[in-house]
Design an enzyme around this catalytic site. Structure first.
Site, PDB file in Angstrom:
ATOM      1  N   LYS A 118       0.841  -1.199   0.000  1.00 37.11           N
ATOM      2  CA  LYS A 118       0.000   0.000   0.000  1.00 37.11           C
ATOM      3  C   LYS A 118       0.880   1.254   0.000  1.00 37.11           C
ATOM      4  O   LYS A 118       0.701   2.149  -0.796  1.00 37.11           O
ATOM      5  CB  LYS A 118      -0.905  -0.042   1.239  1.00 37.11           C
ATOM      6  CG  LYS A 118      -1.902   1.072   1.334  1.00 37.11           C
ATOM      7  CD  LYS A 118      -2.853   0.805   2.501  1.00 37.11           C
ATOM      8  CE  LYS A 118      -3.680   2.045   2.817  1.00 37.11           C
ATOM      9  NZ  LYS A 118      -4.625   1.824   3.913  1.00 37.11           N
ATOM     10  N   GLU A 169      10.478  -4.749   4.546  1.00 35.20           N
ATOM     11  CA  GLU A 169      10.548  -6.157   4.119  1.00 35.20           C
ATOM     12  C   GLU A 169      10.265  -6.273   2.623  1.00 35.20           C
ATOM     13  O   GLU A 169      10.984  -6.932   1.867  1.00 35.20           O
ATOM     14  CB  GLU A 169       9.517  -7.008   4.886  1.00 35.20           C
ATOM     15  CG  GLU A 169       9.808  -7.200   6.360  1.00 35.20           C
ATOM     16  CD  GLU A 169       9.270  -6.072   7.242  1.00 35.20           C
ATOM     17  OE1 GLU A 169       8.951  -4.977   6.711  1.00 35.20           O
ATOM     18  OE2 GLU A 169       9.199  -6.274   8.466  1.00 35.20           O
ATOM     19  N   GLY A 224      -5.023  -2.354   5.133  1.00 39.79           N
ATOM     20  CA  GLY A 224      -4.215  -3.477   4.651  1.00 39.79           C
ATOM     21  C   GLY A 224      -4.869  -4.830   4.900  1.00 39.79           C
ATOM     22  O   GLY A 224      -4.994  -5.654   3.983  1.00 39.79           O
ATOM     23  N   ARG A 225      -5.320  -5.065   6.115  1.00 39.85           N
ATOM     24  CA  ARG A 225      -5.876  -6.383   6.452  1.00 39.85           C
ATOM     25  C   ARG A 225      -7.270  -6.610   5.881  1.00 39.85           C
ATOM     26  O   ARG A 225      -7.847  -7.674   6.053  1.00 39.85           O
ATOM     27  CB  ARG A 225      -5.864  -6.587   7.963  1.00 39.85           C
ATOM     28  CG  ARG A 225      -6.595  -5.515   8.756  1.00 39.85           C
ATOM     29  CD  ARG A 225      -6.221  -5.594  10.229  1.00 39.85           C
ATOM     30  NE  ARG A 225      -6.751  -4.486  11.014  1.00 39.85           N
ATOM     31  CZ  ARG A 225      -6.188  -3.279  11.119  1.00 39.85           C
ATOM     32  NH1 ARG A 225      -5.092  -3.018  10.449  1.00 39.85           N
ATOM     33  NH2 ARG A 225      -6.717  -2.344  11.878  1.00 39.85           N
ATOM     34  N   GLU A 270      -5.110  -7.325  15.024  1.00 42.13           N
ATOM     35  CA  GLU A 270      -4.623  -6.000  14.645  1.00 42.13           C
ATOM     36  C   GLU A 270      -5.785  -4.992  14.704  1.00 42.13           C
ATOM     37  O   GLU A 270      -5.575  -3.808  14.926  1.00 42.13           O
ATOM     38  CB  GLU A 270      -4.040  -6.060  13.228  1.00 42.13           C
ATOM     39  CG  GLU A 270      -3.052  -4.943  12.917  1.00 42.13           C
ATOM     40  CD  GLU A 270      -2.286  -5.212  11.638  1.00 42.13           C
ATOM     41  OE1 GLU A 270      -1.311  -5.987  11.669  1.00 42.13           O
ATOM     42  OE2 GLU A 270      -2.668  -4.670  10.588  1.00 42.13           O
ATOM     43  N   HIS A 281      -4.971 -33.922  17.447  1.00 39.95           N
ATOM     44  CA  HIS A 281      -3.842 -34.721  17.932  1.00 39.95           C
ATOM     45  C   HIS A 281      -2.787 -33.847  18.591  1.00 39.95           C
ATOM     46  O   HIS A 281      -1.666 -34.289  18.815  1.00 39.95           O
ATOM     47  CB  HIS A 281      -3.242 -35.526  16.783  1.00 39.95           C
ATOM     48  CG  HIS A 281      -4.193 -36.551  16.262  1.00 39.95           C
ATOM     49  ND1 HIS A 281      -4.222 -37.848  16.722  1.00 39.95           N
ATOM     50  CD2 HIS A 281      -5.207 -36.447  15.373  1.00 39.95           C
ATOM     51  CE1 HIS A 281      -5.192 -38.509  16.103  1.00 39.95           C
ATOM     52  NE2 HIS A 281      -5.799 -37.678  15.282  1.00 39.95           N
ATOM     53  N   LYS A 337       7.661  -0.596  12.451  1.00 46.10           N
ATOM     54  CA  LYS A 337       8.298  -0.111  11.225  1.00 46.10           C
ATOM     55  C   LYS A 337       9.365   0.941  11.562  1.00 46.10           C
ATOM     56  O   LYS A 337      10.383   1.033  10.901  1.00 46.10           O
ATOM     57  CB  LYS A 337       7.252   0.458  10.262  1.00 46.10           C
ATOM     58  CG  LYS A 337       6.328  -0.621   9.680  1.00 46.10           C
ATOM     59  CD  LYS A 337       5.382  -0.082   8.609  1.00 46.10           C
ATOM     60  CE  LYS A 337       4.450  -1.173   8.077  1.00 46.10           C
ATOM     61  NZ  LYS A 337       3.574  -0.757   7.004  1.00 46.10           N
TER      62      LYS A 337
END
Ligand code: G6Q
Length: 548
Positions: A206, A212, A267-268, A353, A384, A512
């Protein structure tokens, strides 16, 4: 606005919990033969059974009254109408517009956003068509066989989850990969299997500033140029999804190959925008539209249904019931579908978030729990591993079980076996097993009395563990779209009840900023910033060991 826990509606729920805290869900079923049919709902291809919750019809009325007290439906209308409900960033919250298949005008700052959205969708359709038909060729004239999405957080988790979920709709000759972590291993291991001549990169960010993503994109460009040796190759092998045209151009990506979105898409919540480009490339544009349609159907339901019959609102309110009155700290998401293996990770971001906040929209410290820890793994792997704690641990863990009537891979008797586990688990979690039952079972199997007495408490299950069961005919683009939107609106409902802004993420922003100071220090080997003694010692050790 005063804090929600000061409202009479909250206090009524508190009192109601005091009455219910020793109640048994099984007793509710015994007292009301209609319970199972009354507490279910079908919406947008999803069938929800919420009868195995520690609730009565009174609980639901009190929860609905709480929703009214905080004006849930007013906030819902404001979101759908483009009001700037993300108050700390002064932004509208319009992921719902991205999938507004009715094209109902949605106005932000005096302009309808739908034409902008439709324009980008048209450009995506054109591009996806070219890549999938082989009309778009790489620099050396070869067809694209692999797409690598480079993005992180909201620019990764959604498309990655959806691509895995819709694997049965994908072709073998166009594979989609996701690189998010700045750990070089992620990029190196992904590229090791790929041919630069047939690889297309989507740089999804965005802001187009995220460390990263920019680091991975720069290394990917170097990998491509090392093989193809010509700067002009970038235009054929890199496209961008971003809101930042200037930086995209500065990176060397042709602005014609940039797909935009807008600051009112968080973003999410962005997989419905051009951030969904890898999804459309993987399954085709028409399937991507079906995903939008499924979400839109859930949106319309959420926008118009009254709270008592509103699936996302009900699930949100149940979460509030457990988090704030029953003391639950976590929420488990347990898909009985291997292709939903990234759903919990995706919802972890979506929920934590959004609602991992400690002050209200007005900046007042809350006096109650907000977002729970969200976690999970697909059944039956989870059975399990961690189900032990859900069955017999000391914490109350409400859980959502999600499954399909039909599998995309009906291999022999796998699916009935799989779903038998789904139903058996929800039943056992509710029913439990008393010590008397455990003892009787041990005695009947001939275990000596002393041993039976010893084992009985270990083989006792308290039960009364609440679950929701969500079923769909088949995991399709539509049902997946509806499922994701269901959780988005569940998150919204809870944020409104708690009075928090679910649409900012200052905790992410902090991360960030922090790393950049230390990066300088690691690169120069000189510690310049004030650090606590522990961090200082760690940095010195790291620098010294790297040198050695
Ligand atoms: C999501 C968050 C965060 C964001 C990433 C990537 O809601 O804001 O996860 O998506 O930090 O940001 P960019 O897309 O700007 O690279």
């Amino acid at each position: 606005m005063s804090l929600v826990n000061h409202t009479p509606q909250w206090q009524a729920l508190q009192q109601h919990w005091d009455e219910l805290r020793t109640a048994r869900i099984t007793d509710f079923f015994a007292a009301d033969p209609q319970r199972a049919t009354a507490m279910r709902l079908s919406v947008a291809g999803l069938y929800l059974d919420y009868s195995k919750n520690l609730i009565t019809p009174t609980t639901l009325k009190l929860l609905a009254a709480l929703a009214d007290a905080v004006d849930l439906s007013g906030w819902t209308q404001r979101m759908f109408n483009g009001a700037a409900i993300n108050n700390t960033e002064d932004r509208a919250v319009l992921h719902i517009a991205l999938r507004n298949r009715s094209n109902r005008p949605i106005v932000v700052d005096g302009a309808d956003v739908m034409p902008l959205i439709n324009q980008v969708l048209a450009r995506m359709e054109h591009f996806v068509g070219r890549v999938r038909t082989g009309d778009w060729l790489g620099h050396t004239g070869r067809r694209i066989s692999d797409v690598v999405n480079i993005g992180i957080g909201g620019s990764n988790l959604g498309p990655k989850m959806v691509c895995a979920a819709l694997a049965p709709y994908q072709r073998d000759d166009l594979r989609v990969h996701f690189v998010s972590n700045i750990d070089g291993t992620h990029l190196v291991e992904t590229l090791a299997r790929l041919n630069p001549e047939t690889t297309l990169f989507i740089v999804a960010s965005k802001t187009f500033t995220t460390q990263e993503t920019m680091t991975n994109a720069t290394s990917a460009r170097a990998w491509l140029l090392a093989a193809l040796g010509d700067q002009t190759a970038v235009a054929r092998h890199f496209v961008a999804v971003s809101t930042n045209a200037e930086r995209v151009t500065a990176f060397g990506i042709d602005p014609n190959n940039m797909f935009g979105f807008w600051d009112w898409v968080g973003g999410r919540y962005s997989l419905w925008s051009a951030i969904g480009l890898p999804i459309a490339l993987a399954v085709g544009f028409d399937r991507f539209v079906e995903l939008l349609e499924g979400a839109h159907a859930m949106d319309e339901h959420f926008r118009t249904a009254d709270i008592a019959h509103n699936m996302p609102a009900l699930l949100g309110l149940l979460g509030v019931w457990y988090a704030n009155f029953a003391g639950a700290r976590t929420h488990a998401v347990l898909p009985y579908d291997q292709s939903l293996r990234f759903l919990a990770a995706y919802l972890q971001q979506g929920d934590m978030e959004s609602n991992g906040k400690r002050v209200t929209r007005d900046g007042v410290a809350v006096e109650y729990s907000t977002g729970p820890v969200v976690w999970g793994e697909p059944g039956t792997d989870g059975q399990h591993a961690f189900y032990q704690l859900i069955h017999q641990g000391t914490q109350l863990i409400p859980a959502d079980f999600i499954g399909a009537i039909h599998s995309h891979n009906e291999l022999r008797d796998h699916h009935p076996k799989f779903m038998a586990n789904f139903f058996a688990q929800t039943e056992a979690l509710m029913r439990g097993r008393t010590t008397a039952e455990a003892l009787a079972e041990l005695q009947a199997s001939g275990v000596a009395e002393a041993q039976a007495q010893l084992l009985a408490p270990h083989r006792t299950f308290p039960g009364n563990r609440p679950t929701n069961s969500i079923l769909m005919q088949r995991l399709t683009p539509q049902t997946l779209g509806a499922l994701i939107a269901l959780y988005e609106h569940r998150i919204f409902t809870q944020g409104i009840i708690w009075g928090v802004n679910s649409f900012d993420q200052w905790g992410v922003e902090l991360g960030k900023q922090l790393a950049s100071v230390i990066l300088d220090e690691l690169q120069t080997g000189k510690l310049t910033a004030p650090h606590d003694p522990s961090t200082r010692a760690l940095l010195e050790y790291f620098i010294q060991q790297r040198r050695a």
